[in-house]
Design a protein around this motif. Sequence first.
Motif, short mmCIF file in Angstrom:
data_model
loop_
_atom_site.label_atom_id
_atom_site.label_comp_id
_atom_site.label_asym_id
_atom_site.label_seq_id
_atom_site.Cartn_x
_atom_site.Cartn_y
_atom_site.Cartn_z
N LEU A 123 2.32 14.43 7.67
CA LEU A 123 1.20 13.68 8.05
C LEU A 123 1.00 13.14 9.34
O LEU A 123 0.68 12.12 9.56
CB LEU A 123 0.23 13.01 6.77
N ASN A 124 1.90 13.51 10.10
CA ASN A 124 2.03 12.83 11.54
C ASN A 124 0.36 12.51 12.47
O ASN A 124 -0.16 13.62 12.58
CB ASN A 124 2.89 13.68 12.48
N GLY A 125 0.44 11.47 12.71
CA GLY A 125 -0.75 11.22 13.27
C GLY A 125 -1.90 10.74 12.51
O GLY A 125 -3.13 10.37 12.90
N TRP A 126 -1.78 11.01 11.07
CA TRP A 126 -2.90 10.56 10.24
C TRP A 126 -3.20 9.13 10.01
O TRP A 126 -2.38 8.23 10.69
CB TRP A 126 -2.71 11.03 8.86
N HIS A 127 -4.33 8.62 9.40
CA HIS A 127 -4.66 7.29 9.36
C HIS A 127 -4.99 7.03 7.70
O HIS A 127 -5.32 7.99 6.90
CB HIS A 127 -5.78 7.16 10.27
N VAL A 128 -4.75 5.59 7.63
CA VAL A 128 -5.07 5.19 5.91
C VAL A 128 -6.61 4.40 6.26
O VAL A 128 -6.50 3.49 7.14
CB VAL A 128 -3.92 4.16 5.44
N CYS A 129 -7.49 4.96 5.61
CA CYS A 129 -8.67 4.35 5.69
C CYS A 129 -9.21 3.35 4.40
O CYS A 129 -8.83 3.74 3.26
CB CYS A 129 -9.96 5.31 5.75
N VAL A 144 -6.07 1.92 9.67
CA VAL A 144 -4.66 1.70 10.42
C VAL A 144 -3.97 2.93 10.44
O VAL A 144 -4.06 3.80 9.37
CB VAL A 144 -4.00 0.53 9.82
N PRO A 145 -3.12 3.06 11.44
CA PRO A 145 -2.06 4.20 11.44
C PRO A 145 -1.28 4.47 10.10
O PRO A 145 -0.72 3.58 9.61
CB PRO A 145 -1.29 4.05 12.61
N LEU A 146 -1.10 5.62 9.59
CA LEU A 146 -0.16 5.83 8.50
C LEU A 146 0.83 5.37 8.55
O LEU A 146 1.75 4.96 7.69
CB LEU A 146 -0.56 7.45 7.97
N THR A 147 1.40 5.46 9.81
CA THR A 147 2.88 5.17 10.10
C THR A 147 3.12 3.71 9.91
O THR A 147 4.23 3.08 9.44
CB THR A 147 3.20 5.50 11.55
N THR A 148 2.14 2.85 10.24
CA THR A 148 2.06 1.42 10.11
C THR A 148 2.34 1.05 8.48
O THR A 148 3.00 0.18 8.05
CB THR A 148 0.60 0.93 10.68
N VAL A 149 1.25 1.68 7.46
CA VAL A 149 1.31 1.52 6.16
C VAL A 149 2.59 1.86 5.50
O VAL A 149 2.91 1.21 4.56
CB VAL A 149 0.25 2.14 5.47
N THR A 176 -11.78 1.40 -2.08
CA THR A 176 -11.57 2.82 -1.91
C THR A 176 -10.36 2.73 -0.63
O THR A 176 -10.37 2.38 0.31
CB THR A 176 -12.78 3.59 -1.49
N ILE A 177 -9.36 3.71 -1.18
CA ILE A 177 -8.47 3.93 0.03
C ILE A 177 -8.28 5.51 0.17
O ILE A 177 -7.94 6.15 -0.96
CB ILE A 177 -7.15 3.37 -0.41
N SER A 178 -8.24 6.02 1.37
CA SER A 178 -8.12 7.27 1.55
C SER A 178 -7.30 7.60 2.89
O SER A 178 -7.01 6.57 3.63
CB SER A 178 -9.32 8.12 1.89
N ILE A 179 -6.75 8.96 2.99
CA ILE A 179 -6.06 9.24 4.27
C ILE A 179 -6.85 10.29 4.86
O ILE A 179 -7.46 11.08 4.39
CB ILE A 179 -4.44 9.70 3.87
N SER A 180 -6.63 10.33 6.33
CA SER A 180 -7.46 11.13 6.92
C SER A 180 -6.74 11.48 8.51
O SER A 180 -6.07 10.54 8.62
CB SER A 180 -8.74 10.37 7.47
N VAL A 203 0.67 -1.36 -0.08
CA VAL A 203 -0.04 0.11 0.07
C VAL A 203 0.72 1.19 -0.06
O VAL A 203 0.35 2.25 -0.78
CB VAL A 203 -1.17 0.05 1.20
N ARG A 204 2.18 1.02 0.63
CA ARG A 204 3.00 2.32 0.62
C ARG A 204 3.36 2.62 -0.84
O ARG A 204 3.31 3.88 -1.11
CB ARG A 204 4.29 1.75 1.39
N ASP A 205 3.63 1.84 -1.75
CA ASP A 205 3.91 2.07 -2.95
C ASP A 205 2.84 2.64 -3.73
O ASP A 205 3.02 3.68 -4.68
CB ASP A 205 4.42 0.86 -3.75
#
Length: 576
Positions: free
Chosen positions: A146-152, A170-175, A219-223, A132-134
């Motif tokens: 985007l510190n503290g953001w999430h991937v939905c 899940v946390p954006l840092t994990t992704v 659908t994948i979004s960031i929030s 998903v990172r790629d």
Amino acid sequence: MVRLQEDAMDFSEEVPHSDLLIVRGTEPYNAEPSAAALVEFPITPEDLIYCRNHSPVLDLDESTYTVDILGLEGPRSFTVEELRTNFPRVEVVAALQCAGNRRKEMDEVKKVKGVLWNDGVIANCRWAGVRVRDILEVAGIDFSSLNGWHVCFTSNITPCQDDRDYGASVPLTTVMDPDGDVLLAYDMNDEPLSPDHGYPLRVVVPGFLGARWVKWVDTISISPDESPNFYQQRDYKVLPEEVDTSEKAEAAWGKTPSLTTLPINSVIGSVTRLGADSDALRIKGYAIANGDVQISSVEVSIDDGATWTPAKITYQEGRWSWTLWEAHLKDVPSEGVVYSRATDRLGRRQEREGQWNFRGVAYNPWGRGSWGPLGLPQADSDGDLPAHNSSEFIMKLSSVAIALASLYAQASAAPAASSVPQPATVLTCGYPTVPFLRAWSKSVTDHFFTTNQTEMDAFLANGYVAQGIAAYILPSDTQAPTAVPLFRLYSSKSGDHYYTANTTNRDEVLSRGNYVSDGIAGYVYADQECGTVPFYRIYNHTIGDNFFTTDQAEIYDFVDQLGYTDLGVTAYVNPQ
């Protein structure tokens, strides 16, 4: 994004499902295998992977399917073919576990809300797809700010039980972690995903609970916030213990953090006697750690935790897999209870008691198994034989049934139903004998024996497969003075046929109420005479099958490969 159902869940186009699972719900379809089956396979076969759904399962069209990436600079869409051809393929072995694993045990402590899963909602698979990172990087997302953001992640295919779609985050840092292995998967176990498991695309988040591994993701979004979806905000949370009603939960959902990882756990899948002696056991199970910290050891105890015996770890792969383990114990009593506990590489150990919570998630007390007296068909933990209700499916899905089918297929020795050998006369001590015909049913997991060709034909017409002549025995009208009857017993609950030449054993089995007398199969000898050979009995508790044979090599195969227990000689018969 393709939305196939708009207003309400429609199950009219539900796909077929594996018939090797215990069904816990039909609309939506929810089902699990037994742990006894699971622990026989390091990589879980497709037909033994649990199914957890909040909506219908549909067969989607990959050629029209797209996943939309909603970035800060506008949306991007990718077809499945583009993902396969334009991005590096990444493979990872990871265990997928439902947060409700072992919920039925928690419900026995105090009532909980949810599907009453046993201990089979876990699977260890080889996943392949795109990081998903790629995808996010190609979509132009600069995560450094985007510190503290999430991937939905969202599946908009169909309405769900509690929301118009299914979503999780899940946390954006994990992704974005290069070592996190978060994938948009299109393959499982070297094959394309099936509809049951997310075809054409699903999210794989190693180390996280299964609720975040969104199937049919489009659908994948960031929030800056977690997904607002019901299944992120009002489900899959460990509520405080004082919350024990739906009304109390209303005020607690928003104050309770969402589950990410699940606690260290171990489960006993099977307890099997070793050989004809009554004092040796083989115990098999699985364990899973928290996040990416692997299991370091598993122990078992048969004295309520006073002392512990180390188990042998038989499988572990990479950072995210489950752990399979096995323990052999000697000098055990005739019956008892065995517990398991796991420890991870940080020294965290599974505790005796799990934490009760209203939603019934993240339950991890010591694993528990039991064994009973030798010589009788064994009962399950509720005191019953493996039964033809939910336990019928346990029998069907058992790894033993699967392995038996494989063993017979490889041997290619079983004649077709139309080629059952015709009766022939063989003399034993000067008296004529008849063929003792053998057949096997995969669906019932039962070996059946009879001297009556008409009766055999009726069983073959009901799905049994002929396996030739097991031995030659004396007919019911024999005049042989030293012959003894071979009694046949039948359990309508398990479908098992049981044979014994021992009157005391017959009476004891009948007294338990699980079997009824089914007449006399023929006559045999209690002692070896006139060239007769042993007719051995072996038994598998997992599928409730009594099996009889004169072939020592066959016994080795069944005991060593299939988990049967050698229970010695039932009688003496003429060989094949």
